[in-house]
Scaffold this motif. Structure first.
Motif, short mmCIF file in Angstrom:
data_model
loop_
_atom_site.label_atom_id
_atom_site.label_comp_id
_atom_site.label_asym_id
_atom_site.label_seq_id
_atom_site.Cartn_x
_atom_site.Cartn_y
_atom_site.Cartn_z
N THR A 294 -83.89 65.83 43.69
CA THR A 294 -84.64 64.60 43.95
C THR A 294 -84.82 63.79 42.67
OG1 THR A 294 -85.83 65.64 45.78
CG2 THR A 294 -86.81 63.66 44.84
N ALA A 295 -85.17 64.47 41.57
CA ALA A 295 -85.35 63.79 40.29
C ALA A 295 -84.03 63.20 39.81
CB ALA A 295 -85.91 64.77 39.26
N SER A 296 -82.94 63.97 39.95
CA SER A 296 -81.63 63.48 39.52
C SER A 296 -81.19 62.28 40.35
CB SER A 296 -80.57 64.58 39.64
OG SER A 296 -80.79 65.60 38.71
N LEU A 297 -81.45 62.32 41.65
CA LEU A 297 -81.09 61.20 42.52
C LEU A 297 -81.85 59.94 42.15
CD1 LEU A 297 -79.72 59.92 44.95
CD2 LEU A 297 -81.44 60.97 46.42
N SER A 298 -83.16 60.08 41.89
CA SER A 298 -83.97 58.93 41.50
C SER A 298 -83.47 58.31 40.20
CB SER A 298 -85.43 59.36 41.35
OG SER A 298 -86.23 58.28 40.91
N ALA A 299 -83.17 59.17 39.22
CA ALA A 299 -82.65 58.67 37.94
C ALA A 299 -81.27 58.05 38.12
CB ALA A 299 -82.59 59.82 36.93
N SER A 300 -80.44 58.64 38.98
CA SER A 300 -79.11 58.09 39.24
C SER A 300 -79.19 56.69 39.82
CB SER A 300 -78.33 59.01 40.20
OG SER A 300 -78.20 60.31 39.67
N LEU A 301 -80.11 56.49 40.77
CA LEU A 301 -80.26 55.17 41.39
C LEU A 301 -80.76 54.15 40.38
CD1 LEU A 301 -81.82 56.28 44.80
CD2 LEU A 301 -79.57 55.27 44.46
N ASP A 302 -81.69 54.56 39.51
CA ASP A 302 -82.20 53.64 38.49
C ASP A 302 -81.11 53.25 37.50
OD1 ASP A 302 -84.68 53.62 39.63
OD2 ASP A 302 -85.62 54.97 38.17
N ALA A 303 -80.39 54.26 36.99
CA ALA A 303 -79.32 53.97 36.03
C ALA A 303 -78.21 53.17 36.70
CB ALA A 303 -78.75 55.28 35.48
N GLY A 304 -77.88 53.51 37.95
CA GLY A 304 -76.85 52.78 38.68
C GLY A 304 -77.21 51.33 38.89
N SER A 305 -78.48 51.04 39.13
CA SER A 305 -78.93 49.65 39.32
C SER A 305 -78.71 48.82 38.06
CB SER A 305 -80.41 49.63 39.71
OG SER A 305 -80.60 50.22 40.97
N GLU A 306 -79.01 49.43 36.91
CA GLU A 306 -78.81 48.70 35.64
C GLU A 306 -77.33 48.44 35.39
OE1 GLU A 306 -81.10 47.40 34.12
OE2 GLU A 306 -82.95 48.54 34.41
N ILE A 338 -73.52 58.82 38.21
CA ILE A 338 -73.11 57.61 38.94
C ILE A 338 -71.60 57.51 38.93
CG2 ILE A 338 -75.24 56.35 38.47
CD1 ILE A 338 -73.76 54.78 36.30
N LEU A 339 -71.06 56.88 39.96
CA LEU A 339 -69.62 56.62 40.05
C LEU A 339 -69.42 55.11 40.11
CD1 LEU A 339 -67.01 58.54 42.11
CD2 LEU A 339 -67.07 56.06 42.28
N VAL A 340 -68.64 54.59 39.17
CA VAL A 340 -68.39 53.15 39.09
C VAL A 340 -66.98 52.86 39.59
CG1 VAL A 340 -68.33 51.13 37.59
CG2 VAL A 340 -69.92 53.00 37.08
N GLU A 341 -66.91 52.15 40.72
CA GLU A 341 -65.62 51.64 41.21
C GLU A 341 -65.43 50.27 40.57
OE1 GLU A 341 -63.42 53.12 42.88
OE2 GLU A 341 -64.27 54.60 44.25
N THR A 342 -64.51 50.18 39.62
CA THR A 342 -64.38 48.98 38.79
C THR A 342 -63.72 47.81 39.52
OG1 THR A 342 -62.33 49.93 37.92
CG2 THR A 342 -64.34 50.26 36.64
N GLY A 343 -63.21 48.03 40.71
CA GLY A 343 -62.56 46.98 41.49
C GLY A 343 -61.53 47.60 42.42
N ILE A 367 -70.67 48.39 31.52
CA ILE A 367 -71.19 49.73 31.80
C ILE A 367 -72.07 50.19 30.64
CG2 ILE A 367 -70.61 52.14 32.25
CD1 ILE A 367 -67.95 51.11 33.46
N PHE A 368 -71.61 49.94 29.43
CA PHE A 368 -72.38 50.29 28.23
C PHE A 368 -73.74 49.60 28.22
CE2 PHE A 368 -73.55 48.63 24.01
CZ PHE A 368 -73.89 49.82 23.36
N ASN A 369 -73.75 48.30 28.51
CA ASN A 369 -75.01 47.55 28.50
C ASN A 369 -76.00 48.11 29.52
OD1 ASN A 369 -74.11 45.83 26.51
ND2 ASN A 369 -73.45 44.23 27.91
N GLY A 370 -75.49 48.45 30.70
CA GLY A 370 -76.37 48.99 31.74
C GLY A 370 -76.93 50.35 31.34
N VAL A 371 -76.07 51.22 30.81
CA VAL A 371 -76.50 52.56 30.37
C VAL A 371 -77.51 52.44 29.24
CG1 VAL A 371 -75.73 54.67 29.22
CG2 VAL A 371 -74.41 53.74 31.13
#
Length: 438
Positions: A294-306, A338-343, A367-371
């Motif tokens: 649960t903690a990992s999922l919450s952090a994943s969603l936050d980092a993914g949003s950025e 997180i998994l980033v589909e770049t296009g 990706i760097f800026n978001g992380v």
């Protein structure tokens, strides 16, 4: 038989030949990874096979039932691999024996693969190096009770690799090559940024198993796993970038898998100094795993949003929110991932962009800026970033979609205090603007 013509005799010989040999080895490929070697045999049809080692000298024998070696097979380049040479010969009049002469002992594994969009039937042989890996375990890197590394560690996973090209799109562009370039560029940016340390899951053109990708991130004590891919779809009109986190269903199934698997029972949960499951009863172990997921999922969603906000500034977005799916590479219970589909590499516009070095660098930068923004805001305790945050007033860089109310909610302050602290007369914000958090 006198009434049979030469054409009929030839036809019978061909039929007998096809009965004797049900499949042929049409080509071979070999790929070297830092700690293993993959040998692939391309087959005309599936075969039954057996595998056994021989000593003095070290050899590996592969027997293929009802198979033959095609005359078109070319010599295999085995430089920098444990394979000294490869030789073969018919066996029992209908089988094929392949012998690998080795210059180092290996741990072999073999399996068959069915045809896909790129290849036909294949026999895959993985040769894992026997010598101890140079990658240290978490316990070796950080002793119990010791303080953790000062750097935030980012594991960067370039998808596919080796004989797995991933999606193939614009002018034969291969996903495995594009994402490795983006991963290397992202690693350069993180390496140059104080407080961050990148770890590449794969450093070259070879394949790494999905579970092994998360295992390598765990061995590196990663704070975040970023898996980089390029999407594909049968409809070439599909385009845009996406960011994924694990789905709740995927998290639930992974918890069950960990609990059911004895090999995972002693793994650390929650990072260094976390909780080992090997001395816990099943109910407590389940609760601990569920909390960790649960903690990992919450952090994943936050980092993914950025990351999604930043990627959206250099590429059209396929979806404007972090999506969730049960990707295996995202299923680590103790590492936000997180998994980033770049296009869409199959889209002419996206494919052309992904082939561009300049666009690859822009994607890596986004990706760097978001992380960076995510960990600047929520740095792990004991890191350089955490100490820097304590010693300096907190600030926020405005990104696309930010509003005063959303920023106030994120930092748990009032909108009025934000306005007063930054002398804002209106709620109008501009991208890139820096505001101080009271």
């Amino acid at each position: 038989m006198r009434w049979l013509g030469w054409g009929s005799v030839l036809w019978i010989q061909l039929m007998l030949s096809s009965l004797a040999w049900g499949a042929s080895v049409e080509s071979m490929r070999i790929w070297r990874a830092p700690d293993s070697t993959r040998l692939v045999f391309d087959l005309s049809a599936p075969v039954e096979h057996s595998l056994f080692p021989l000593k003095n000298p070290d050899r590996l024998v592969i027997d293929l039932s009802g198979a033959e070696m095609s005359s078109a097979v070319s010599k295999l380049a085995t430089d920098n691999t444990p394979v000294k040479q490869l030789r073969w010969a018919p066996r029992n009049g209908k089988d094929l024996r392949i012998v690998l002469d080795l210059n180092a002992s290996v741990k072999p594994r073999s399996f068959l693969l069915k045809p896909n969009a790129s290849y036909g039937h294949r026999l895959v042989l993985d040769l894992d190096d026997q010598q101890r890996s140079s990658v240290k375990t978490v316990e070796e890197v950080v002793a119990p009770g010791a303080s953790r590394s000062a750097d935030v560690i980012i594991a960067i996973d370039a998808g596919h690799g080796g004989e797995d090209p991933g999606a193939i799109g614009y002018r034969g562009l291969k996903e495995k090559e594009v994402v490795l370039k983006i991963a290397r560029e992202l690693a350069k940016l993180l390496e140059a940024e104080p407080g961050f340390k990148p770890v590449l899951v794969r450093t070259g053109d070879y394949y790494v198993g999905l579970r092994k990708r998360t295992q390598r991130a765990r061995e590196a004590n990663a704070d975040l796993l970023v898996s980089i891919h390029a999407d594909a779809f049968k409809d070439r009109k599909a385009n845009g970038a996406s960011v994924f986190a694990i789905s709740q269903r995927g998290a639930t199934s992974e918890t069950a898998r960990w609990l059911a698997s004895s090999e995972n029972s002693s793994d650390l949960i929650g990072g260094v100094g976390g909780v080992s499951l090997d001395d816990k009863d099943s109910v407590l172990a389940g609760v601990l795993l569920d909390l960790s997921m649960t903690a990992s999922l919450s952090a994943s969603l936050d980092a993914g949003s950025e990351v999604l906000k930043e990627v959206g500034q250099v590429n059209r977005l396929h979806k404007r929110r972090v999506e969730q799916a049960a990707f295996v590479v995202l299923k680590s219970p103790d590492i936000p991932s997180i998994l980033v589909e770049t296009g869409f590499i199959t889209n002419p516009t996206d494919g052309k962009n992904l082939a561009s070095d300049a666009h690859q660098k822009r994607l890596a930068r986004s990706i760097f800026n978001g992380v960076k923004r995510y960990f600047t805001r929520t740095p792990p305790p004991g890191t350089y970033l955490a100490g820097h945050k304590r010693g300096n007033q907190q600030h926020h860089v405005i990104a696309r979609g930010d509003t005063l109310s959303s920023i106030a909610s994120r930092y748990r302050v009032s909108v009025a205090s934000l306005r007063q602290h930054n002398k804002l007369d209106a709620d109008l914000l501009r991208i890139g603007q820096v505001i101080q958090i009271p």
